[in-house]
Design an enzyme around this catalytic site. Structure first.
Site, mmCIF file in Angstrom:
data_model
loop_
_atom_site.group_PDB
_atom_site.id
_atom_site.type_symbol
_atom_site.label_atom_id
_atom_site.label_comp_id
_atom_site.label_asym_id
_atom_site.label_seq_id
_atom_site.Cartn_x
_atom_site.Cartn_y
_atom_site.Cartn_z
ATOM 1 N N THR A 1 8.719 -0.370 2.987
ATOM 2 C CA THR A 1 7.480 -0.607 2.261
ATOM 3 C C THR A 1 6.406 -0.956 3.278
ATOM 4 O OG1 THR A 1 8.628 -1.404 0.297
ATOM 5 C CG2 THR A 1 6.343 -2.087 0.562
ATOM 6 N N VAL A 2 5.219 -0.419 3.080
ATOM 7 C CA VAL A 2 4.102 -0.716 3.976
ATOM 8 C C VAL A 2 3.129 -1.652 3.266
ATOM 9 C CG1 VAL A 2 2.205 0.230 5.329
ATOM 10 C CG2 VAL A 2 4.356 1.479 5.161
ATOM 11 N N ASP B 1 8.243 15.328 13.632
ATOM 12 C CA ASP B 1 7.877 15.299 12.212
ATOM 13 C C ASP B 1 6.376 15.469 12.048
ATOM 14 O OD1 ASP B 1 8.579 15.289 9.550
ATOM 15 O OD2 ASP B 1 8.471 13.124 9.342
ATOM 16 N N ILE C 1 0.808 -1.215 0.000
ATOM 17 C CA ILE C 1 0.000 0.000 0.000
ATOM 18 C C ILE C 1 0.841 1.264 0.000
ATOM 19 C CG2 ILE C 1 -2.055 -1.057 1.001
ATOM 20 C CD1 ILE C 1 -1.201 -0.087 3.726
#
Length: 585
Positions: free
Chosen positions: A45-46, A158, A38
């Site tokens: 990477t998710v 952030d 996704i």
């Protein structure tokens, strides 16, 4: 559907910059089945995954780290990923993303988080600004998560629209504590290094004074300003002028903030002591969200009608996270140049960002005699862009000259003596030899770049639409190398070199020498620039190469002048230039 921050996930999206589909279907930790990628970013990477033990969907961040696992930089980033999970798990609040598990696979931590269905605030703002009441509602949830983080000694560092997810039933989730600083814990980074998204970084962090709860509230103030106005208050056309705006300039007075206006003015105070605390921010946001009378707040001078950002309403200011190395940055050290944004995706705490656009014409002035050298690190702006499929990447992307990008890094050279560092010169590292260089095939740039083995490729940027294409390398020292390609030359090699020289002249005294040459058989112009900033000298070597089919390449090396690093930097520049191979097909 989104989950997390800089790993980047969007409805039906993700991007092409992460792990391939080869891992789809993989079982992680004996229970998490990867079902769909996704999003991805520079550090991971998710995945959407199925927890087969309890039969629920989760998000799993698969880490991807550059370099050799034995390298100190690789180990530091791995440690940072471990810390992300630990930090996020300590924050107990409905608006803080929940971390369920950490699984060690391939020697790295895979982070299992709740799956947040929805989209990021960054994506929402691309469709237009929000009403003050809705912005306040979102801000109220974020400040609640920040309060919970601060109560356990964690500063997020952030806070930006891409790290705020808008889920079902009005839920707001602050995610990606991957660069959070645990107060009191020994810093993982080298002296002066910090990570964050340029336009959301508080001025005290730019000045090397570290991050505290007021820094998060500054970032939230920038986020809320952008939410109601539709653009970031510190967005400029180059990195240098963005730095200058954050450090010294007052933003334009908000026009659409309504009752939020006075709060934003106070949250964006340069002095952390003048900002409202978390209780005041909470009370004011609650009042605006619910239509109550505003609580009284201390008076402060109104914002001036300063420089309007460069005529754009698109909200891509949130598309890049930046790592800067420096100490003692001051308002005077930032030049009035420009900024680049960034884009975020779920769950990968990864640097990303936008690259600047240079200003026209050059003027070279004489450079004063060099002062006795000290060991210093220039302010190195490390930009890394996530190639999100839905988010606009790099609005401030360098279109006419990549040689500006380190302007932010060079805009203020590290003042180590202010930290009490020793004047003694370190033992210089061995010079690179012919047998310890590696050839890096840059397929998208249609070139092969050779560098000493210790150099790590940490950033790539650009494509056929977003010009220029760029690859950056460093060895975690004071020297940075970049190779840039414009598919169609924006100007002649000399013109391009002069565009860059104008940037350096903005810092103070500078001089540039131009030499006609050839590289790999092509016409080229080499530029050797030295400039002074705050009494320190920086040297930039670059060569502009025009191919027969009108492509323009730029090879550039930045280094501190008058130090052992200058000699190493020159060796790297000459070796990389002489070994550069450009594809003629």
């Amino acid at each position: 559907m989104s989950n997390g921050g800089d790993g980047g996930a969007h409805q039906g999206g993700g991007n092409r910059n992460g792990s391939g589909k080869g891992d789809e279907g993989r079982l992680v930790g004996g229970r998490y089945r990867l079902t769909e990628r996704i999003g991805s970013g520079g550090m991971g990477t998710v995945w959407r995954a199925q927890d087969e033990l309890v039969e629920r969907e989760v998000a799993v961040k698969q880490p991807r780290l550059p370099g050799d696992p034995r390298d100190a930089a690789h180990q530091r980033i791995a440690h940072r990923l471990h810390r992300e999970a630990r930090a996020a798990a300590r924050v107990d609040h409905p608006s803080a993303v929940s971390v369920h598990d950490v699984v060690v696979e391939d020697g790295l931590p895979w982070i299992v988080m709740e799956l947040v269905r929805g989209e990021s605030l960054h994506e929402v703002l691309q469709r237009g600004a929000l009403k003050p009441a809705e912005s306040a509602r979102i801000g109220l949830a974020v400040v609640g998560a920040l309060r919970a983080a601060h109560s356990v000694g964690i500063v997020h560092r952030d806070v930006k629209p891409a790290n705020v997810l808008l889920g079902r039933h009005g839920r707001v989730v602050l995610t990606d504590f991957g660069i959070a600083h645990i107060m009191g814990e020994e810093s993982l980074t080298m002296s002066g290094e910090f990570v964050g998204s340029l336009e959301f970084i508080a001025p005290e962090r730019m000045a090397g004074r570290g991050a505290g709860p007021p820094s998060d509230l500054w970032s939230l103030g920038v986020l809320l300003y952008a939410a109601v106005e539709g653009w970031s208050p510190f967005r400029r056309t180059t990195v240098e002028s963005t730095l200058a705006a954050i450090l010294a300039a007052e933003p334009v007075k908000p026009q659409q903030a309504g009752p939020l206006g006075p709060l934003l003015v106070r949250m964006l105070a340069k002095n952390p002591a003048e900002r409202p605390d978390v209780d005041e921010v909470t009370a004011a946001l609650e009042a605006v969200a619910k239509g109550w009378p505003l609580p009284k707040a201390p008076e402060r001078a109104e914002l001036t009608t300063a420089q309007e950002p460069s005529g754009t309403k698109e909200f891509a200011d949130d598309s890049g996270t930046v790592r800067l190395k420096a100490e003692g940055v001051t308002p005077e050290s930032a030049s009035a140049a420009a900024s680049g944004p960034e884009t975020v995706v779920p769950g990968a705490s990864v640097p990303e960002a936008a690259v600047p656009k240079p200003s026209p014409e050059t003027r070279a002035t004489s450079l004063p005699a060099a002062k006795p050298p000290r060991r210093r690190r220039p302010l190195r702006l490390v930009l890394a862009v996530l190639a999100g499929a839905v988010v606009l990447v790099a609005v401030g992307m360098l279109v006419q000259g990549a040689s500006v990008e380190t302007g932010g890094e060079d805009a203020a050279v590290a003042a180590e003596e202010a930290r009490g560092t020793s004047d003694a010169e370190p033992t210089p590292e061995p010079e690179p030899t012919l047998d310890n260089w590696l050839a890096h095939e840059e397929k998208d740039l249609k070139a092969v770049l050779a560098l000493p083995r210790q150099y790590v490729r940490f950033h790539e940027q650009g494509d056929a639409v977003d010009q220029p294409r760029m690859a950056l390398y460093d060895n975690d020292e004071a020297i940075q190398v970049r190779l840039t390609l414009w598919d169609k030359a924006p100007r002649s090699p000399l013109g391009q070199a002069k565009e860059a020289a104008e940037i350096w002249s903005g810092y103070g005294e500078s001089t540039t020498r131009y030499t006609d040459t050839t590289v790999d058989g092509y016409e080229a112009v080499q530029a050797d620039t030295a400039y002074e900033t705050e009494g320190r000298l920086v040297r930039v070597m670059q060569v502009e190469i025009l191919t027969d089919d009108a492509r323009l390449y730029e090879l550039r090396v930045d280094m501190p002048k008058g130090t052992p690093d200058e000699k190493r930097g020159m060796d790297v520049f000459k070796g990389a230039r002489d070994r550069l191979e450009i594809d003629r097909s």
